[in-house]
Design a protein around this motif. Structure first.
Motif, PDB file in Angstrom:
ATOM      1  N   MET A  40      68.598   2.532  -8.988  1.00 56.94           N
ATOM      2  CA  MET A  40      68.768   1.159  -8.519  1.00 56.94           C
ATOM      3  C   MET A  40      67.605   0.756  -7.623  1.00 56.94           C
ATOM      4  SD  MET A  40      71.348  -0.078 -10.033  1.00 56.94           S
ATOM      5  CE  MET A  40      71.554  -1.596  -9.158  1.00 56.94           C
ATOM      6  N   ARG A  41      67.124   1.671  -6.787  1.00 60.79           N
ATOM      7  CA  ARG A  41      65.956   1.367  -5.950  1.00 60.79           C
ATOM      8  C   ARG A  41      64.744   1.046  -6.803  1.00 60.79           C
ATOM      9  NH1 ARG A  41      66.959   6.136  -3.081  1.00 60.79           N
ATOM     10  NH2 ARG A  41      68.674   5.752  -1.680  1.00 60.79           N
ATOM     11  N   LYS A  42      64.576   1.773  -7.907  1.00 57.99           N
ATOM     12  CA  LYS A  42      63.469   1.487  -8.822  1.00 57.99           C
ATOM     13  C   LYS A  42      63.625   0.097  -9.430  1.00 57.99           C
ATOM     14  CE  LYS A  42      62.823   6.319 -10.124  1.00 57.99           C
ATOM     15  NZ  LYS A  42      62.981   7.296 -11.213  1.00 57.99           N
ATOM     16  N   LEU A  43      64.838  -0.252  -9.785  1.00 60.88           N
ATOM     17  CA  LEU A  43      65.099  -1.578 -10.338  1.00 60.88           C
ATOM     18  C   LEU A  43      64.833  -2.661  -9.295  1.00 60.88           C
ATOM     19  CD1 LEU A  43      66.180  -3.293 -12.719  1.00 60.88           C
ATOM     20  CD2 LEU A  43      68.419  -3.120 -11.619  1.00 60.88           C
ATOM     21  N   PHE A  44      65.239  -2.423  -8.054  1.00 63.42           N
ATOM     22  CA  PHE A  44      64.990  -3.395  -6.988  1.00 63.42           C
ATOM     23  C   PHE A  44      63.489  -3.597  -6.791  1.00 63.42           C
ATOM     24  CE2 PHE A  44      69.216  -2.160  -4.742  1.00 63.42           C
ATOM     25  CZ  PHE A  44      69.920  -2.804  -5.736  1.00 63.42           C
ATOM     26  N   HIS A  45      62.735  -2.522  -6.858  1.00 62.59           N
ATOM     27  CA  HIS A  45      61.282  -2.614  -6.737  1.00 62.59           C
ATOM     28  C   HIS A  45      60.709  -3.436  -7.896  1.00 62.59           C
ATOM     29  CE1 HIS A  45      57.239  -1.511  -5.619  1.00 62.59           C
ATOM     30  NE2 HIS A  45      57.019  -1.092  -6.858  1.00 62.59           N
ATOM     31  N   TYR A  46      61.239  -3.236  -9.076  1.00 65.39           N
ATOM     32  CA  TYR A  46      60.787  -3.986 -10.253  1.00 65.39           C
ATOM     33  C   TYR A  46      61.081  -5.478 -10.085  1.00 65.39           C
ATOM     34  CZ  TYR A  46      60.330  -5.429 -15.117  1.00 65.39           C
ATOM     35  OH  TYR A  46      59.962  -6.078 -16.279  1.00 65.39           O
ATOM     36  N   ILE A  47      62.257  -5.799  -9.566  1.00 65.54           N
ATOM     37  CA  ILE A  47      62.602  -7.202  -9.331  1.00 65.54           C
ATOM     38  C   ILE A  47      61.653  -7.810  -8.306  1.00 65.54           C
ATOM     39  CG2 ILE A  47      64.386  -8.752  -8.429  1.00 65.54           C
ATOM     40  CD1 ILE A  47      66.458  -6.770  -9.625  1.00 65.54           C
ATOM     41  N   ASP A  48      61.330  -7.054  -7.261  1.00 70.61           N
ATOM     42  CA  ASP A  48      60.375  -7.550  -6.265  1.00 70.61           C
ATOM     43  C   ASP A  48      58.996  -7.768  -6.879  1.00 70.61           C
ATOM     44  OD1 ASP A  48      62.215  -7.698  -4.244  1.00 70.61           O
ATOM     45  OD2 ASP A  48      61.663  -5.782  -3.330  1.00 70.61           O
ATOM     46  N   GLN A  49      58.597  -6.909  -7.804  1.00 68.50           N
ATOM     47  CA  GLN A  49      57.320  -7.111  -8.503  1.00 68.50           C
ATOM     48  C   GLN A  49      57.338  -8.423  -9.273  1.00 68.50           C
ATOM     49  OE1 GLN A  49      57.015  -3.623 -10.952  1.00 68.50           O
ATOM     50  NE2 GLN A  49      55.616  -2.601  -9.529  1.00 68.50           N
ATOM     51  N   LEU A 100      59.153 -11.029  -8.578  1.00 70.33           N
ATOM     52  CA  LEU A 100      59.134 -12.129  -7.612  1.00 70.33           C
ATOM     53  C   LEU A 100      57.727 -12.355  -7.074  1.00 70.33           C
ATOM     54  CD1 LEU A 100      62.434 -11.394  -5.673  1.00 70.33           C
ATOM     55  CD2 LEU A 100      61.996 -13.308  -7.239  1.00 70.33           C
ATOM     56  N   ALA A 101      56.982 -11.287  -6.851  1.00 71.27           N
ATOM     57  CA  ALA A 101      55.587 -11.429  -6.410  1.00 71.27           C
ATOM     58  C   ALA A 101      54.757 -12.083  -7.509  1.00 71.27           C
ATOM     59  CB  ALA A 101      55.010 -10.063  -6.036  1.00 71.27           C
ATOM     60  N   GLN A 102      55.021 -11.740  -8.744  1.00 70.64           N
ATOM     61  CA  GLN A 102      54.330 -12.366  -9.873  1.00 70.64           C
ATOM     62  C   GLN A 102      54.643 -13.862  -9.917  1.00 70.64           C
ATOM     63  OE1 GLN A 102      55.523 -10.769 -13.655  1.00 70.64           O
ATOM     64  NE2 GLN A 102      53.806 -11.671 -14.740  1.00 70.64           N
ATOM     65  N   TRP A 103      55.906 -14.217  -9.659  1.00 69.68           N
ATOM     66  CA  TRP A 103      56.304 -15.619  -9.605  1.00 69.68           C
ATOM     67  C   TRP A 103      55.526 -16.351  -8.510  1.00 69.68           C
ATOM     68  CZ3 TRP A 103      58.690 -17.788  -5.289  1.00 69.68           C
ATOM     69  CH2 TRP A 103      59.122 -19.109  -5.438  1.00 69.68           C
ATOM     70  N   ALA A 104      55.410 -15.713  -7.351  1.00 68.17           N
ATOM     71  CA  ALA A 104      54.700 -16.333  -6.227  1.00 68.17           C
ATOM     72  C   ALA A 104      53.230 -16.553  -6.569  1.00 68.17           C
ATOM     73  CB  ALA A 104      54.832 -15.462  -4.978  1.00 68.17           C
ATOM     74  N   ARG A 105      52.622 -15.618  -7.279  1.00 62.26           N
ATOM     75  CA  ARG A 105      51.207 -15.770  -7.670  1.00 62.26           C
ATOM     76  C   ARG A 105      51.027 -16.949  -8.611  1.00 62.26           C
ATOM     77  NH1 ARG A 105      51.486 -10.201  -7.844  1.00 62.26           N
ATOM     78  NH2 ARG A 105      51.577 -10.120 -10.109  1.00 62.26           N
ATOM     79  N   ARG A 106      52.003 -17.198  -9.456  1.00 65.30           N
ATOM     80  CA  ARG A 106      51.899 -18.345 -10.373  1.00 65.30           C
ATOM     81  C   ARG A 106      52.212 -19.656  -9.670  1.00 65.30           C
ATOM     82  NH1 ARG A 106      52.171 -17.399 -16.249  1.00 65.30           N
ATOM     83  NH2 ARG A 106      52.886 -19.542 -16.355  1.00 65.30           N
TER      84      ARG A 106
END
Length: 99
Positions: free
Chosen positions: A44-53, A55-61
């Motif tokens: 689940m921690r790995k999945l949470f990290h993936y979701i944060d990635q 979200l960061a991609q969304w912020a860059r766009r």
């Protein structure tokens, strides 16, 4: 689960605010945590990290100042976690486990 996160296409929702994205994602993330969190915390921690990635991609766009600056977008997301730690379910869970 990653396929479901990919299906949300968060990075393509640039007109949406972070709160709107949280409303979209939170019910599913909470359900996954309730079901898998008891036995598969590391996954689940790995999945949470993936979701944060994502979200960061969304912020860059969404924000021009973050475009082509991966680390800056990650720092921006970290600031959002500090300002609104209860916005996303997985942010609340991560804070509870650390603190």
């Amino acid at each position: 689960m990653r396929q479901v996160v990919r299906g949300w296409r968060v990075h393509r929702r640039t007109p949406a605010t972070l709160e709107e994205i949280a409303q979209l994602c939170n019910p599913t993330i909470q359900g996954w945590w309730n079901y898998y969190g008891a036995f598969y915390r590391s996954e689940m921690r790995k999945l949470f990290h993936y979701i944060d990635q994502k979200l960061a991609q969304w912020a860059r766009r969404k924000y021009k100042t973050l475009r082509r600056r991966k680390q800056r977008s990650v720092r921006w997301l970290g600031k959002m976690k500090e300002l609104a730690p209860r916005l996303f379910v997985h942010w609340r869970i991560a804070r509870r486990e650390v603190g």
